[in-house]
Design an enzyme around this catalytic site. Structure first.
Site, PDB file in Angstrom:
ATOM      1  N   GLU A 144       0.807  -1.219   0.000  1.00  0.00           N
ATOM      2  CA  GLU A 144       0.000   0.000   0.000  1.00  0.00           C
ATOM      3  C   GLU A 144       0.846   1.278   0.000  1.00  0.00           C
ATOM      4  O   GLU A 144       0.810   2.067   0.951  1.00  0.00           O
ATOM      5  CB  GLU A 144      -0.967   0.025   1.194  1.00  0.00           C
ATOM      6  CG  GLU A 144      -2.081  -0.977   1.056  1.00  0.00           C
ATOM      7  CD  GLU A 144      -3.086  -0.908   2.204  1.00  0.00           C
ATOM      8  OE1 GLU A 144      -2.788  -0.260   3.223  1.00  0.00           O
ATOM      9  OE2 GLU A 144      -4.155  -1.507   2.075  1.00  0.00           O
ATOM     10  N   GLU A 321      -6.819  -7.651  -0.643  1.00  0.00           N
ATOM     11  CA  GLU A 321      -7.305  -7.762   0.741  1.00  0.00           C
ATOM     12  C   GLU A 321      -8.788  -7.414   0.738  1.00  0.00           C
ATOM     13  O   GLU A 321      -9.165  -6.312   0.318  1.00  0.00           O
ATOM     14  CB  GLU A 321      -6.562  -6.781   1.656  1.00  0.00           C
ATOM     15  CG  GLU A 321      -5.063  -7.024   1.712  1.00  0.00           C
ATOM     16  CD  GLU A 321      -4.342  -6.032   2.633  1.00  0.00           C
ATOM     17  OE1 GLU A 321      -5.014  -5.288   3.376  1.00  0.00           O
ATOM     18  OE2 GLU A 321      -3.101  -6.004   2.579  1.00  0.00           O
TER      19      GLU A 321
HETATM   20  C1  GAL Z   1      -4.582  -2.679   4.951  1.00  0.00           C
HETATM   21  C2  GAL Z   1      -3.173  -3.219   5.086  1.00  0.00           C
HETATM   22  C3  GAL Z   1      -3.137  -4.498   5.903  1.00  0.00           C
HETATM   23  C4  GAL Z   1      -3.967  -4.336   7.147  1.00  0.00           C
HETATM   24  C5  GAL Z   1      -5.370  -3.955   6.766  1.00  0.00           C
HETATM   25  C6  GAL Z   1      -6.311  -3.811   7.935  1.00  0.00           C
HETATM   26  O1  GAL Z   1      -4.574  -1.315   4.693  1.00  0.00           O
HETATM   27  O2  GAL Z   1      -2.581  -3.489   3.841  1.00  0.00           O
HETATM   28  O3  GAL Z   1      -1.806  -4.790   6.255  1.00  0.00           O
HETATM   29  O4  GAL Z   1      -3.394  -3.360   7.962  1.00  0.00           O
HETATM   30  O5  GAL Z   1      -5.340  -2.730   6.089  1.00  0.00           O
HETATM   31  O6  GAL Z   1      -7.594  -3.441   7.530  1.00  0.00           O
END
Ligand code: GAL
Length: 640
Positions: A144, A321
């Protein structure tokens, strides 16, 4: 295209004895992908040069033998303490000139050469070791970029790199740039800001009052280019050792660097989708909207990013994710309505995702994200999302492969325009991303599919309409491409209102061909002011005053022109509310011969080459064209 599922896993967080059981359970669920490694630097190299790959060898072997394909992340988003001790000046600096501290993540400055060397070293080690590993089927660079406001850094390293970047942008004799060219481009005669040499140029922070917008825009371009070259450094190394595709996981609502330029160096674009976190934390909407959708998320925000990142990936994109339950980081963190994790997954597939990976496999009992759900609870029992992921995995077996088709509407998204609006909003709260998103929403409410396209697009054939919202500078090349299309074009507001160096164009805006109009001045308003349009809808926040001989097609009740038309070109000179935008979008679709739908509020539709999807983002049943959709309902029909 085949559609697959995956998850994010942190073997280093769990005892080795449970890795095998976890791997089997992932495979049993029907997952294809497991992403690992992206924060593991302190376990790979606890002390400089003391490399520990044995545990990662084991983890990859166990996951791979269970039938999973590994996405291996480079660990550069979390430099361990010893790296910071080695290079205390590698930290990013905030706008107040303070170094950002160790103790979370993303605490590096993209411009620091020592840190770049350190990254090149660890990435080389990893790529050499795993580049030919049969289980490593894809890569992720860093994590990110830009999240937690980390693109822009006001460090000494950034200052030196910015001066060198400017020398290249304003070339002169030898290695030194042409300082006079810079002074002219920026308009530095104003307030006696003229420079005699590039060494004198500071970063545009800590000035007494606002810095020169041209200075800031060049600084933002520089900061974006630093992300691009930081990423490229890693990509070049990985490619020397591996043929597997390389991705990066972008974030929602992060616009501080040009994702298209990073994407050009990667095979796959991916992003991290947290619909409930985003609703509370970054969706531009009022309280009533946020209350209605508090367990479902905004009906357009994810779709917008799916379409954006499909463009960034030139067609190939994933959700790296996917929110599975409550997150820990938004102002309020509700659980998704039952069925929404399934809906979000299918929605991503409907917009062309190749894979959706749930974050994370098991909720961590320790540290910052202990309140963040996973597919499993910390005690390894299934969390509610587990059953929904299982359902999707089963449904995917029947769903077969699909292809994507060109949408009827193309919408140009320009990161530089976002920076330009940030630099000079002219009215509090006016944001490019919000203006573009509201326009996108207007088309999606009508059931119209949208392809987001980069400003460098060289061919618009196949589109019935092209929308260019709020793009403050339109380069000549894009103007030429827009001239060539017979499609309906919708411009504005503030499109082509500046030249490449943030000055008002000669002859007044908009600097667009074939527009028999000029904008004489603009006004901005506090949020409580509404200026009614004739026939319904309101101007909100921003308005242009247009001088034209043409008869406007939409006017405000006070008589001022709001929308003007010149052949296939329509210019909208205001920020409008939803009702006003609905009228503009409906009229454009009618002119372009684009089919629209009368959808209930909160219901969306989307097609692939083979299917039409219907999504109910509401917490209650709806009927849509004779179909019944339960709360969080998804219907997938073959295209007639
Ligand atoms: C994303 C990140 C992950 C985790 C997640 C939690 O922004 O890439 O590592 O922190 O959020 O929602």
């Amino acid at each position: 295209m085949k559609r697959t599922l995956g998850t994010c896993y942190y073997p280093e967080h769990w005892p080795q004895e449970i890795w095998e059981k976890d791997a089997r359970a992932m495979a049993d669920l029907g997952l294809t992908w497991v992403r690992i490694g992206e924060f593991a630097w302190s376990r790979l190299e606890p002390v400089e040069g003391d490399l520990h790959f044995d545990w990662l060898d084991q983890a990859i072997e166990i996951l791979g033998k269970a039938g999973l394909q590994v996405v291996l992340g480079t660990p550069t988003a979390t430099p361990p303490r010893w790296v910071v001790d080695k290079y205390p000046d590698m930290l990013a600096y905030d706008a107040q000139g303070r170094p950002r501290g160790f103790g979370s993540r993303r605490h590096y400055c993209f411009s620091h050469q020592g840190y770049r060397d350190e990254c090149a070293r660890i990435v080389t080690q990893i790529a050499q070791r795993y580049g030919q590993n049969p289980y490593v089927a894809a890569w992720q660079t860093d994590n990110e970029y830009g999240c937690h406001e980390t693109t822009v850094s006001y460090s000494p390293a950034a200052k030196a790199a910015f001066q060198n970047w400017l020398r290249v942008q304003y070339p002169g004799q030898g290695n030194d740039g042409d300082i006079e060219a810079l002074n002219t481009a920026w308009g530095n005669v104003f307030w006696s800001m003229e420079y005699n040499s590039f060494d004198q140029i500071e970063l545009p922070n800590l000035t007494v009052t606002e810095p020169n917008p041209a200075h800031v825009l060049d600084f933002r371009r520089f900061a974006s280019d630093q992300v691009v070259s930081f990423n490229r450094l890693q990509v070049d190394i990985i490619r020397r050792h591996s043929d597997a595709p390389i991705a990066h996981n972008y974030m929602g609502g992060v616009t501080d660097f040009d994702h298209f330029k990073v994407g050009d160096d990667l095979e796959i674009s991916s992003w991290d989708s947290y619909p409930l976190g985003f609703l509370e934390d970054r969706v531009p909407a009022n309280d009533a909207h946020k209350t209605l959708f508090y367990r479902q998320g905004d009906p357009d925000y994810q779709a917008f990013h799916h379409d954006l990142y499909r463009a960034v990936g030139r067609g190939r994109w994933w959700v790296m994710e996917q929110q599975p339950g409550p997150v820990n980081w938004a102002p309020y963190n509700p659980a998704p309505l039952s069925g929404m994790v399934r809906l979000w997954t299918w929605e991503a597939f409907a917009h062309g995702a190749e894979a959706v990976c749930y974050f994370r496999w098991r909720q961590a009992p320790m540290a910052q994200e202990q309140m963040h759900a996973g597919l499993l609870r910390p005690d390894s029992h299934p969390a509610p999302a587990h059953a929904e992921a299982t359902q999707v995995a089963t449904e995917l077996k029947e769903a077969g492969t699909v292809s994507m088709t060109t949408a009827p509407v193309a919408m140009v998204f320009d990161y530089e325009a976002d920076w330009s609006w940030q630099i000079q909003p002219q009215g509090k709260g006016l944001r490019y991303l919000d203006i573009v998103f509201d326009m996108y929403r207007a088309f999606r409410r009508l059931g119209v599919d949208v392809d987001i396209v980069p400003p460098t697009i060289d061919d618009l054939s196949g589109y019935s309409a092209v929308v260019v919202p709020a793009m403050m500078h339109v380069p000549d090349a894009l103007n030429a491409v827009l001239q060539a299309t017979p499609a309906q074009i919708l411009y504005g507001p503030r499109t082509a209102a500046r030249d490449a160096h943030f000055s008002i164009p000669t002859g007044l805006p908009p600097a667009l061909p074939d527009m028999d109009m000029v904008i004489t001045h603009v006004e901005t308003f506090r949020p409580t002011v509404e200026i009614a349009l004739e026939g319904g809808g309101n101007i909100r926040g921003y308005r242009e005053h247009v001088e034209t001989k043409a008869t406007p097609v939409l006017v405000a009740q006070d008589g001022g022109a709001v929308v003007c038309q010149f052949g296939n070109k329509t210019y909208l000179g205001a920020v409008l509310d939803g009702a006003g935008l609905a009228r503009v979008a409906t009229a454009l679709c009618a002119k372009g011969g684009i089919q629209t739908w009368d959808l209930p509020h909160g219901v969306r539709t989307r097609t692939t080459g083979q299917e039409r999807f219907w999504f109910n983002h509401l917490p209650h049943d709806v009927k849509v064209y004779g179909r019944s959709l339960p709360p969080a309902g998804v219907l997938r029909e073959p295209l007639a």
